[in-house]
Design a protein around this motif. Structure first.
Motif, PDB file in Angstrom:
ATOM      1  N   MET A   1      15.114  -0.754  -8.273  1.00 11.84           N
ATOM      2  CA  MET A   1      15.326   0.050  -7.068  1.00 11.84           C
ATOM      3  C   MET A   1      14.106   0.918  -6.744  1.00 11.84           C
ATOM      4  N   ARG A   2      13.429   1.389  -7.785  1.00  8.93           N
ATOM      5  CA  ARG A   2      12.181   2.156  -7.571  1.00  8.93           C
ATOM      6  C   ARG A   2      11.178   1.318  -6.793  1.00  8.93           C
ATOM      7  N   VAL A   3      11.066   0.046  -7.249  1.00  8.35           N
ATOM      8  CA  VAL A   3      10.107  -0.833  -6.570  1.00  8.35           C
ATOM      9  C   VAL A   3      10.487  -0.989  -5.096  1.00  8.35           C
ATOM     10  N   ALA A   4      11.780  -1.205  -4.863  1.00  6.91           N
ATOM     11  CA  ALA A   4      12.229  -1.367  -3.473  1.00  6.91           C
ATOM     12  C   ALA A   4      11.988  -0.090  -2.676  1.00  6.91           C
ATOM     13  N   LEU A   5      12.184   1.049  -3.355  1.00  5.76           N
ATOM     14  CA  LEU A   5      11.968   2.334  -2.682  1.00  5.76           C
ATOM     15  C   LEU A   5      10.508   2.488  -2.258  1.00  5.76           C
ATOM     16  N   MET A   6       9.603   2.074  -3.167  1.00  2.00           N
ATOM     17  CA  MET A   6       8.170   2.125  -2.839  1.00  2.00           C
ATOM     18  C   MET A   6       7.878   1.277  -1.604  1.00  2.00           C
ATOM     19  N   ARG A   7       8.506   0.098  -1.606  1.00  2.00           N
ATOM     20  CA  ARG A   7       8.267  -0.794  -0.474  1.00  2.00           C
ATOM     21  C   ARG A   7       8.763  -0.125   0.824  1.00  2.00           C
ATOM     22  N   GLU A   8       9.913   0.491   0.759  1.00  2.00           N
ATOM     23  CA  GLU A   8      10.452   1.164   1.937  1.00  2.00           C
ATOM     24  C   GLU A   8       9.518   2.283   2.407  1.00  2.00           C
ATOM     25  N   SER A   9       9.043   3.044   1.442  1.00  2.00           N
ATOM     26  CA  SER A   9       8.210   4.179   1.854  1.00  2.00           C
ATOM     27  C   SER A   9       6.897   3.688   2.453  1.00  2.00           C
ATOM     28  N   ASP A  10       6.387   2.573   1.936  1.00  2.00           N
ATOM     29  CA  ASP A  10       5.192   1.979   2.553  1.00  2.00           C
ATOM     30  C   ASP A  10       5.475   1.586   3.997  1.00  2.00           C
ATOM     31  N   ARG A  11       6.639   0.990   4.166  1.00  2.00           N
ATOM     32  CA  ARG A  11       6.979   0.497   5.504  1.00  2.00           C
ATOM     33  C   ARG A  11       7.103   1.660   6.489  1.00  2.00           C
ATOM     34  N   LEU A  12       7.748   2.740   6.032  1.00  2.00           N
ATOM     35  CA  LEU A  12       7.967   3.870   6.942  1.00  2.00           C
ATOM     36  C   LEU A  12       6.674   4.625   7.225  1.00  2.00           C
ATOM     37  N   GLU A  13       5.817   4.694   6.226  1.00  2.00           N
ATOM     38  CA  GLU A  13       4.611   5.513   6.394  1.00  2.00           C
ATOM     39  C   GLU A  13       3.438   4.740   6.975  1.00  2.00           C
ATOM     40  N   GLN A  14       3.670   3.477   7.254  1.00  2.00           N
ATOM     41  CA  GLN A  14       2.610   2.666   7.826  1.00  2.00           C
ATOM     42  C   GLN A  14       2.085   3.341   9.102  1.00  2.00           C
ATOM     43  N   HIS A  15       0.776   3.293   9.295  1.00  2.00           N
ATOM     44  CA  HIS A  15       0.129   3.841  10.508  1.00  2.00           C
ATOM     45  C   HIS A  15       0.051   5.368  10.536  1.00  2.00           C
ATOM     46  N   LEU A  16       0.800   6.044   9.688  1.00  2.00           N
ATOM     47  CA  LEU A  16       0.709   7.507   9.747  1.00  2.00           C
ATOM     48  C   LEU A  16      -0.706   8.003   9.442  1.00  2.00           C
ATOM     49  N   PRO A  17      -1.398   7.421   8.477  1.00  2.00           N
ATOM     50  CA  PRO A  17      -2.783   7.864   8.238  1.00  2.00           C
ATOM     51  C   PRO A  17      -3.672   7.700   9.466  1.00  2.00           C
ATOM     52  N   PHE A  18      -3.399   6.644  10.235  1.00  2.00           N
ATOM     53  CA  PHE A  18      -4.200   6.466  11.452  1.00  2.00           C
ATOM     54  C   PHE A  18      -3.983   7.640  12.404  1.00  2.00           C
ATOM     55  N   LEU A  19      -2.718   8.005  12.597  1.00  2.00           N
ATOM     56  CA  LEU A  19      -2.425   9.145  13.484  1.00  2.00           C
ATOM     57  C   LEU A  19      -3.125  10.408  12.973  1.00  2.00           C
ATOM     58  N   ALA A  20      -3.078  10.580  11.644  1.00  2.00           N
ATOM     59  CA  ALA A  20      -3.718  11.774  11.086  1.00  2.00           C
ATOM     60  C   ALA A  20      -5.203  11.776  11.369  1.00  2.00           C
ATOM     61  N   SER A  21      -5.845  10.608  11.223  1.00  2.00           N
ATOM     62  CA  SER A  21      -7.298  10.661  11.426  1.00  2.00           C
ATOM     63  C   SER A  21      -7.658  10.752  12.897  1.00  2.00           C
ATOM     64  N   VAL A  22      -6.852  10.157  13.783  1.00  2.00           N
ATOM     65  CA  VAL A  22      -7.107  10.367  15.220  1.00  2.00           C
ATOM     66  C   VAL A  22      -6.968  11.854  15.539  1.00  2.00           C
ATOM     67  N   GLY A  23      -5.908  12.455  14.994  1.00  2.00           N
ATOM     68  CA  GLY A  23      -5.669  13.865  15.275  1.00  2.00           C
ATOM     69  C   GLY A  23      -6.784  14.759  14.792  1.00  2.00           C
ATOM     70  N   SER A  24      -7.363  14.415  13.650  1.00  2.00           N
ATOM     71  CA  SER A  24      -8.363  15.343  13.130  1.00  2.00           C
ATOM     72  C   SER A  24      -9.773  15.024  13.591  1.00  2.00           C
ATOM     73  N   THR A  25     -10.078  13.751  13.903  1.00  2.00           N
ATOM     74  CA  THR A  25     -11.485  13.460  14.246  1.00  2.00           C
ATOM     75  C   THR A  25     -11.752  13.369  15.739  1.00  2.00           C
ATOM     76  N   SER A  26     -10.740  13.034  16.555  1.00  2.00           N
ATOM     77  CA  SER A  26     -11.106  12.773  17.950  1.00  2.00           C
ATOM     78  C   SER A  26     -11.613  14.006  18.703  1.00  2.00           C
ATOM     79  N   PRO A  27     -11.177  15.230  18.384  1.00  2.00           N
ATOM     80  CA  PRO A  27     -11.837  16.353  19.048  1.00  2.00           C
ATOM     81  C   PRO A  27     -13.330  16.420  18.735  1.00  2.00           C
ATOM     82  N   TYR A  28     -13.689  16.069  17.500  1.00  2.00           N
ATOM     83  CA  TYR A  28     -15.113  16.091  17.148  1.00  2.00           C
ATOM     84  C   TYR A  28     -15.885  15.012  17.873  1.00  2.00           C
ATOM     85  N   VAL A  29     -15.253  13.838  17.965  1.00  2.00           N
ATOM     86  CA  VAL A  29     -15.920  12.751  18.689  1.00  2.00           C
ATOM     87  C   VAL A  29     -16.133  13.157  20.143  1.00  2.00           C
TER      88      VAL A  29
END
Lengths: 240, 234
Positions: free
Chosen positions: B116-144
């Motif tokens: 179940m831990r393994v399945a949980l990891m898979r779920e969390s990967d699925r839910l958190e997909q793309h979130l890092p992209f949003l974070a980096s757009v949010g933090s770098t695009s004002p600088y760009v």
């Protein structure tokens, strides 16, 4: 499953594009809202500009009589240029006509008579125009143009140009009217660089004080064209 | 002279670097909106799915029956995600282990918990997909965007240096056009930051609920396994 894929990719893609399109439209629209109202008015006003400068001559002439002869010649040339863009037809007509009344009236110096004639000429010229072009807005435009022509004639009558006025000077005023035609606001939106010249233009409008002509217009046309409108003063007839 | 400069004209008149910056920001903005809407859909679904599954799970129905229902759904081409995926992973492992001879009860629970831990990891990967992209757009695009603006202003002032008379009109269009880059950077960044914070909180809440489900389910399994062992011993 396939339809699910489509839902999860298609909807976000659509929304993302729509959000940006909407933003672009709002921004473009927001920025250009001022431009169309202004551009609708300059048509009206520019026509009056041309006659303004001529009428201005008429105003100037009674005081200085030696000048009348040289002026009629230079006038025809500069005027077509400024008028060209907007309405080639009405302007040529009033132009030749205006110098005549001026000269004829010089002796009488009955400016009222002159004004009446000027207005009639402008009216005729403007009324012909829409029919010739024969298009949708014709009636409304002709009414608005008539009123604009009358207003222009009145302003022209009241304009005393300062000696410092030169060809190429141009001041753009922003006039606010109320539906009775009373002038409630005059501001310089683009100065000519000469304070005396700007002031002469403002004084001309102040002297008119009430444009009773606009009372005949339907309120919607008034709101659209005359609630706030730009007015350009530009002498082109001077020889220097 | 009555025409105001339109934004589009300004953008078209910008220098190549500024145009590139703007194009990058526009792409980042479109992509981040895409991901925002996608995340909203996915998270809402995950939430509804979990509620629905918990209802079914605690309704007292036979767990083997629940498992079989899931299997037929998979056969029909549905994706099993969320709470049900955790349940299936744990239940499958548990039934596999319980079929083996002389299996320790604790080991069985431990094994299914791991699955179940393994399945949980898979779920969390699925839910958190793309979130890092949003974070980096949010933090770098004002600088760009700021980079584009500084570059544009630099250029318009350089043009001023060579002209004999310095007028505002000579630099104003250049500055106005350069400032659009900053506006675009902020336009991309603000929704991205807001969405990132919101989604991160939502994903956290969901994962917590998954984890508590895993704990509850392994509690059930433990009871089951001890009961089994006791039966076998007798």
């Amino acid at each position: 499953m396939n339809s699910d894929r489509l839902l999860i990719i298609g909807i976000p893609a659509l929304v993302a594009v729509l959000v940006h399109l909407f933003f672009v439209i709002v921004m473009e629209g927001g920025w250009t809202v001022a431009a169309p109202t202004v551009s609708a008015k300059p048509q009206v006003i520019q026509a009056s500009l041309v006659s303004l400068s001529k009428a201005d001559q008429t105003a100037a002439k009674p005081t200085s009589k030696p000048k009348p002869k040289p002026k009629p010649k230079p006038k025809p040339k500069p005027k077509p240029e400024s008028v060209k863009a907007l309405e080639p037809k009405p302007i040529p007509r009033p132009d030749p006509i205006i110098p005549e009344p001026v000269l004829a009236d010089d002796n009488k110096t009955s400016t009222e008579n002159q004004l009446a004639r000027l207005q009639k000429e402008l009216l005729d010229g403007l009324m012909d125009l829409p029919e010739a072009e024969g298009q949708a807005l014709a009636k409304e435009v002709s009414e608005v143009q008539q009123v604009a022509a009358l207003m222009q004639a009145r302003i022209t009558q009241n304009w005393r140009r300062p000696p410092s006025a030169r060809n190429g000077m141009e001041v753009l005023l922003e006039i606010s009217l109320v539906p009775t035609g009373d002038v409630v606001g005059i501001s310089v939106s683009s100065s000519s660089g000469s304070i005396a010249f700007d002031r002469s233009a403002i004084a001309a409008v102040e002297r008119v004080a009430q444009f009773s002509e606009v009372a005949v217009l339907p309120i919607s046309d008034f709101e659209r064209y005359f609630r706030r409108f730009p007015l350009r003063f530009k002498p082109e007839d001077l020889r220097y | 002279m009555t025409d105001e400069l339109s934004v589009i004209e300004l953008i078209m008149g910008a220098s190549l670097t500024v145009k590139l910056v703007m194009a990058t920001l526009l792409a980042a903005s479109v992509a981040s909106w895409f991901m925002i809407v996608q995340r909203v859909i996915i998270l809402q679904r995950a939430n509804a799915e979990l509620l629905d599954f918990e209802d079914r799970f605690w309704s007292g129905m036979d767990l083997a029956q629940l498992y079989r229902e899931g299997s037929t759904a998979i056969d029909e081409g549905f994706d099993i995600t969320g709470g049900e995926a955790l349940f299936r992973a744990g239940f499958k492992e548990f039934s596999k282990l319980s079929r083996q001879e002389n299996m320790d009860a604790d080991a069985m629970v431990e094994g299914s918990r791991r699955a179940m831990r393994v399945a949980l990891m898979r779920e969390s990967d699925r839910l958190e997909q793309h979130l890092p992209f949003l974070a980096s757009v949010g933090s770098t695009s004002p600088y760009v965007g700021l980079f584009g603006t500084v570059w544009g202003i630099m250029h318009s002032f350089r043009g001023l240096a060579t002209s004999s008379q310095a007028t505002l009109a000579a630099v104003a269009p250049g500055i106005s056009e350069a400032l659009i880059a900053t506006a675009m950077g902020l336009f991309a960044a603000i929704p991205a930051v807001l969405a990132y914070n919101r989604f991160a909180a939502k994903v956290d809440a969901l994962l917590n609920r998954y984890e508590s489900f895993v704990d509850e389910f392994s509690g059930l399994l433990q009871r089951q396994s001890y009961a089994q062992k006791r039966d076998q011993a007798q």
